[in-house]
Design a protein around this motif. Structure first.
Motif, PDB file in Angstrom:
ATOM      1  N   PHE A 105       0.823  -1.210   0.000  1.00 25.10           N
ATOM      2  CA  PHE A 105       0.000   0.000   0.000  1.00 25.10           C
ATOM      3  C   PHE A 105       0.858   1.261   0.000  1.00 25.10           C
ATOM      4  N   VAL A 106       1.887   1.245   0.858  1.00 28.51           N
ATOM      5  CA  VAL A 106       2.710   2.455   1.007  1.00 28.51           C
ATOM      6  C   VAL A 106       3.672   2.667  -0.154  1.00 28.51           C
ATOM      7  N   ASP A 107       3.737   1.688  -1.067  1.00 22.63           N
ATOM      8  CA  ASP A 107       4.601   1.866  -2.223  1.00 22.63           C
ATOM      9  C   ASP A 107       3.851   2.474  -3.394  1.00 22.63           C
ATOM     10  N   ASP A 108       2.553   2.601  -3.240  1.00 23.60           N
ATOM     11  CA  ASP A 108       1.745   3.172  -4.299  1.00 23.60           C
ATOM     12  C   ASP A 108       2.024   4.674  -4.416  1.00 23.60           C
ATOM     13  N   PRO A 109       2.302   5.136  -5.633  1.00 20.64           N
ATOM     14  CA  PRO A 109       2.649   6.561  -5.787  1.00 20.64           C
ATOM     15  C   PRO A 109       1.561   7.514  -5.272  1.00 20.64           C
ATOM     16  N   TYR A 110       0.305   7.120  -5.411  1.00 19.60           N
ATOM     17  CA  TYR A 110      -0.765   7.995  -4.933  1.00 19.60           C
ATOM     18  C   TYR A 110      -0.785   8.065  -3.411  1.00 19.60           C
ATOM     19  N   VAL A 111      -0.473   6.943  -2.809  1.00 21.18           N
ATOM     20  CA  VAL A 111      -0.421   6.915  -1.337  1.00 21.18           C
ATOM     21  C   VAL A 111       0.757   7.753  -0.856  1.00 21.18           C
ATOM     22  N   ILE A 112       1.879   7.592  -1.540  1.00 18.82           N
ATOM     23  CA  ILE A 112       3.068   8.373  -1.183  1.00 18.82           C
ATOM     24  C   ILE A 112       2.753   9.862  -1.287  1.00 18.82           C
ATOM     25  N   GLU A 113       2.070  10.225  -2.392  1.00 21.01           N
ATOM     26  CA  GLU A 113       1.697  11.619  -2.607  1.00 21.01           C
ATOM     27  C   GLU A 113       0.745  12.093  -1.499  1.00 21.01           C
ATOM     28  N   LEU A 114      -0.215  11.248  -1.175  1.00 24.67           N
ATOM     29  CA  LEU A 114      -1.182  11.601  -0.128  1.00 24.67           C
ATOM     30  C   LEU A 114      -0.486  11.883   1.198  1.00 24.67           C
ATOM     31  N   PHE A 115       0.418  11.019   1.570  1.00 22.44           N
ATOM     32  CA  PHE A 115       1.117  11.217   2.842  1.00 22.44           C
ATOM     33  C   PHE A 115       1.988  12.469   2.799  1.00 22.44           C
ATOM     34  N   ARG A 116       2.557  12.713   1.624  1.00 25.84           N
ATOM     35  CA  ARG A 116       3.397  13.891   1.488  1.00 25.84           C
ATOM     36  C   ARG A 116       2.556  15.154   1.681  1.00 25.84           C
ATOM     37  N   LEU A 117       1.345  15.125   1.118  1.00 23.61           N
ATOM     38  CA  LEU A 117       0.456  16.276   1.248  1.00 23.61           C
ATOM     39  C   LEU A 117      -0.012  16.444   2.683  1.00 23.61           C
ATOM     40  N   LEU A 118      -0.305  15.343   3.329  1.00 24.09           N
ATOM     41  CA  LEU A 118      -0.804  15.400   4.695  1.00 24.09           C
ATOM     42  C   LEU A 118       0.275  15.853   5.659  1.00 24.09           C
ATOM     43  N   ARG A 119       1.410  15.254   5.508  1.00 23.80           N
ATOM     44  CA  ARG A 119       2.473  15.518   6.466  1.00 23.80           C
ATOM     45  C   ARG A 119       3.795  15.377   5.747  1.00 23.80           C
ATOM     46  N   SER A 120       4.275  16.510   5.227  1.00 25.34           N
ATOM     47  CA  SER A 120       5.421  16.442   4.324  1.00 25.34           C
ATOM     48  C   SER A 120       6.681  15.892   4.994  1.00 25.34           C
ATOM     49  N   SER A 121       6.789  16.064   6.288  1.00 26.97           N
ATOM     50  CA  SER A 121       8.018  15.637   6.959  1.00 26.97           C
ATOM     51  C   SER A 121       8.000  14.177   7.401  1.00 26.97           C
ATOM     52  N   PHE A 122       6.840  13.600   7.342  1.00 26.17           N
ATOM     53  CA  PHE A 122       6.759  12.198   7.733  1.00 26.17           C
ATOM     54  C   PHE A 122       7.470  11.349   6.692  1.00 26.17           C
ATOM     55  N   LYS A 123       8.398  10.548   7.153  1.00 26.24           N
ATOM     56  CA  LYS A 123       9.113   9.684   6.226  1.00 26.24           C
ATOM     57  C   LYS A 123       8.330   8.387   6.093  1.00 26.24           C
ATOM     58  N   LEU A 124       7.570   8.335   5.030  1.00 25.99           N
ATOM     59  CA  LEU A 124       6.741   7.159   4.810  1.00 25.99           C
ATOM     60  C   LEU A 124       7.623   5.947   4.562  1.00 25.99           C
ATOM     61  N   PRO A 125       7.494   4.938   5.420  1.00 24.76           N
ATOM     62  CA  PRO A 125       8.323   3.742   5.212  1.00 24.76           C
ATOM     63  C   PRO A 125       7.898   3.046   3.922  1.00 24.76           C
ATOM     64  N   ASN A 126       8.792   2.277   3.335  1.00 23.61           N
ATOM     65  CA  ASN A 126       8.380   1.528   2.150  1.00 23.61           C
ATOM     66  C   ASN A 126       7.734   0.212   2.572  1.00 23.61           C
ATOM     67  N   GLY A 127       7.212  -0.489   1.583  1.00 22.96           N
ATOM     68  CA  GLY A 127       6.453  -1.701   1.849  1.00 22.96           C
ATOM     69  C   GLY A 127       7.203  -2.725   2.677  1.00 22.96           C
ATOM     70  N   GLU A 128       8.493  -2.866   2.381  1.00 24.14           N
ATOM     71  CA  GLU A 128       9.294  -3.851   3.105  1.00 24.14           C
ATOM     72  C   GLU A 128       9.390  -3.503   4.589  1.00 24.14           C
ATOM     73  N   GLU A 129       9.633  -2.205   4.833  1.00 21.61           N
ATOM     74  CA  GLU A 129       9.751  -1.768   6.220  1.00 21.61           C
ATOM     75  C   GLU A 129       8.428  -1.961   6.955  1.00 21.61           C
ATOM     76  N   ILE A 130       7.353  -1.597   6.251  1.00 21.28           N
ATOM     77  CA  ILE A 130       6.025  -1.749   6.844  1.00 21.28           C
ATOM     78  C   ILE A 130       5.750  -3.219   7.142  1.00 21.28           C
ATOM     79  N   LYS A 131       6.142  -4.033   6.199  1.00 21.58           N
ATOM     80  CA  LYS A 131       5.903  -5.464   6.355  1.00 21.58           C
ATOM     81  C   LYS A 131       6.566  -5.989   7.626  1.00 21.58           C
ATOM     82  N   SER A 132       7.822  -5.603   7.795  1.00 19.97           N
ATOM     83  CA  SER A 132       8.519  -6.100   8.984  1.00 19.97           C
ATOM     84  C   SER A 132       7.899  -5.517  10.255  1.00 19.97           C
TER      85      SER A 132
END
Ligand SMILES: [Zn+2]
Length: 152
Positions: A105-132
């Motif tokens: 989910f977090v690797d989807d470009p639209y999701v990445i964009e959404l999180f960036r818009l919501l909270r630009s400083s939040f470093k959205l983890p990638n799918g692998e990190e989320i998975k672990s």
């Protein structure tokens, strides 16, 4: 008589008062160049500092406007400290786990964009990190209660 603010416009600080002319106009000269005004008009003086004076320091240029701009930027410039970053990640992992959403989910470009818009400083983890993290989360949640076996 009208009461006027005693506080002089900031432009005054950057002009030397040379004298008073007839009609009590103040004769001023720019501190940074030879520009002088027979009639001190703060608006014009400030415009000179802002646009025309080559030697005016930055702090002579539209102070209030600059400060406002800085404040505005501060208000909107986002910062996330380690603790917040961590708690966002936890929330995200919880949400994904709860909705049984794949970590990709977090690797989807639209999701990445959404999180960036919501909270630009939040470093959205990638799918692998989320998975672990999701795995870690599941283990945490289930290890204390039921016997839980990871299906992987
Ligand atoms: Zn000047």
């Amino acid at each position: 008589m009208l009461k006027r603010s005693r506080k002089k416009k900031p432009a005054w600080k950057h002009f030397n008062i040379i004298g008073k002319n007839e009609g009590s106009h103040t004769h001023v000269q720019c501190k940074y160049c030879s520009k002088s005004y027979q009639r001190a008009v703060p608006g014009r003086m400030q415009a000179h500092l802002d646009k025309y004076c080559k030697d005016a320091p930055n702090n002579a240029k539209s102070q209030s406007r600059q400060q406002n701009a800085t404040l505005t930027i501060d208000k909107f410039s986002d910062s996330v400290n380690d603790e917040q970053q961590r708690s966002f990640e936890i929330s995200l992992v919880k949400a994904l786990t709860s909705t049984q959403t794949d970590s990709s989910f977090v690797d989807d470009p639209y999701v990445i964009e959404l999180f960036r818009l919501l909270r630009s400083s939040f470093k959205l983890p990638n799918g692998e990190e989320i998975k672990s993290q999701m795995n870690g989360n599941e283990q945490l949640e289930f290890s204390s209660g039921f016997e839980y076996r990871q299906q992987q």
